[in-house]
Design a protein around this motif. Structure first.
Motif, PDB file in Angstrom:
ATOM      1  N   PHE A  87      40.490  32.488  70.389  1.00  0.00           N
ATOM      2  CA  PHE A  87      40.274  31.836  69.526  1.00  0.00           C
ATOM      3  C   PHE A  87      39.095  31.906  69.505  1.00  0.00           C
ATOM      4  CE2 PHE A  87      39.036  27.178  67.485  1.00  0.00           C
ATOM      5  CZ  PHE A  87      39.231  27.965  65.983  1.00  0.00           C
TER       6      PHE A  87
ATOM      7  N   ASP B  64      49.518  22.631  71.761  1.00  0.00           N
ATOM      8  CA  ASP B  64      49.800  23.358  72.767  1.00  0.00           C
ATOM      9  C   ASP B  64      50.067  25.237  72.515  1.00  0.00           C
ATOM     10  OD1 ASP B  64      51.591  23.603  70.232  1.00  0.00           O
ATOM     11  OD2 ASP B  64      53.869  23.653  70.601  1.00  0.00           O
ATOM     12  N   ALA B  65      49.163  25.028  71.959  1.00  0.00           N
ATOM     13  CA  ALA B  65      48.703  26.384  71.700  1.00  0.00           C
ATOM     14  C   ALA B  65      48.762  27.408  73.283  1.00  0.00           C
ATOM     15  CB  ALA B  65      47.374  26.926  71.360  1.00  0.00           C
ATOM     16  N   PRO B  66      48.802  28.696  73.492  1.00  0.00           N
ATOM     17  CA  PRO B  66      49.181  28.453  74.810  1.00  0.00           C
ATOM     18  C   PRO B  66      46.988  28.962  75.372  1.00  0.00           C
ATOM     19  CG  PRO B  66      50.143  30.406  73.967  1.00  0.00           C
ATOM     20  CD  PRO B  66      49.913  29.716  72.805  1.00  0.00           C
TER      21      PRO B  66
ATOM     22  N   LEU C 209      43.507  24.795  66.038  1.00  0.00           N
ATOM     23  CA  LEU C 209      44.714  25.634  67.226  1.00  0.00           C
ATOM     24  C   LEU C 209      45.379  24.802  67.423  1.00  0.00           C
ATOM     25  CD1 LEU C 209      43.228  28.525  70.276  1.00  0.00           C
ATOM     26  CD2 LEU C 209      44.765  28.557  67.334  1.00  0.00           C
ATOM     27  N   LYS C 210      46.546  24.373  66.969  1.00  0.00           N
ATOM     28  CA  LYS C 210      47.915  23.836  67.647  1.00  0.00           C
ATOM     29  C   LYS C 210      47.260  23.187  69.149  1.00  0.00           C
ATOM     30  CE  LYS C 210      50.495  25.192  64.375  1.00  0.00           C
ATOM     31  NZ  LYS C 210      52.215  25.808  64.465  1.00  0.00           N
TER      32      LYS C 210
ATOM     33  N   ALA D 289      45.836  32.190  73.477  1.00  0.00           N
ATOM     34  CA  ALA D 289      45.762  32.127  72.318  1.00  0.00           C
ATOM     35  C   ALA D 289      43.903  31.115  71.748  1.00  0.00           C
ATOM     36  CB  ALA D 289      47.014  30.985  71.515  1.00  0.00           C
ATOM     37  N   LYS D 290      44.154  30.892  73.234  1.00  0.00           N
ATOM     38  CA  LYS D 290      42.997  29.791  73.072  1.00  0.00           C
ATOM     39  C   LYS D 290      41.673  30.704  73.671  1.00  0.00           C
ATOM     40  CE  LYS D 290      45.255  24.802  74.352  1.00  0.00           C
ATOM     41  NZ  LYS D 290      44.822  24.205  74.899  1.00  0.00           N
TER      42      LYS D 290
ATOM     43  N   LEU E   3      46.388  34.933  65.665  1.00  0.00           N
ATOM     44  CA  LEU E   3      46.238  34.057  65.973  1.00  0.00           C
ATOM     45  C   LEU E   3      47.430  32.550  64.999  1.00  0.00           C
ATOM     46  CD1 LEU E   3      42.822  33.251  66.097  1.00  0.00           C
ATOM     47  CD2 LEU E   3      44.493  32.975  67.989  1.00  0.00           C
TER      48      LEU E   3
ATOM     49  N   TYR F 236      49.405  29.663  65.501  1.00  0.00           N
ATOM     50  CA  TYR F 236      48.301  28.946  66.454  1.00  0.00           C
ATOM     51  C   TYR F 236      47.968  28.127  65.767  1.00  0.00           C
ATOM     52  CZ  TYR F 236      50.878  31.583  69.740  1.00  0.00           C
ATOM     53  OH  TYR F 236      51.932  32.833  70.217  1.00  0.00           O
ATOM     54  N   PHE F 237      47.762  28.841  64.655  1.00  0.00           N
ATOM     55  CA  PHE F 237      46.442  27.412  63.594  1.00  0.00           C
ATOM     56  C   PHE F 237      46.717  26.400  63.579  1.00  0.00           C
ATOM     57  CE2 PHE F 237      44.472  31.695  62.145  1.00  0.00           C
ATOM     58  CZ  PHE F 237      43.158  31.199  62.936  1.00  0.00           C
ATOM     59  N   ALA F 238      46.347  24.947  62.857  1.00  0.00           N
ATOM     60  CA  ALA F 238      46.750  23.611  63.378  1.00  0.00           C
ATOM     61  C   ALA F 238      46.574  23.252  61.897  1.00  0.00           C
ATOM     62  CB  ALA F 238      45.680  22.909  64.034  1.00  0.00           C
TER      63      ALA F 238
END
Length: 53
Positions: free
Chosen positions: A39, A30-32, A27-28, A35-36, A17, A20-22
């Motif tokens: 997460f 725009d994470a796919p 998460l950011k 990835a969500k 991850l 994709y971490f904000a």
């Protein structure tokens, strides 16, 4: 003061991850979708292990 050490499972999920971490957590935007989903699994595992300490 003891420090929390998570399992290899959590560490592996963190590595996957990482891109994709904000910056401020989560998460950011725009994470796919994959990835969500990952997460959500990560959060459940962290919560389960946090109770073990």
């Amino acid at each position: 003061m003891p420090t929390m050490k998570f399992s290899e499972t959590v560490e592996e999920l963190e590595r996957k991850l990482e891109p994709y971490f904000a910056q401020r957590g989560g998460l950011k935007a725009d994470a796919p979708p994959e990835a969500k989903e990952l997460f959500e699994e990560y959060k459940k595992q962290v919560m389960a292990e946090a109770w073990l300490d």
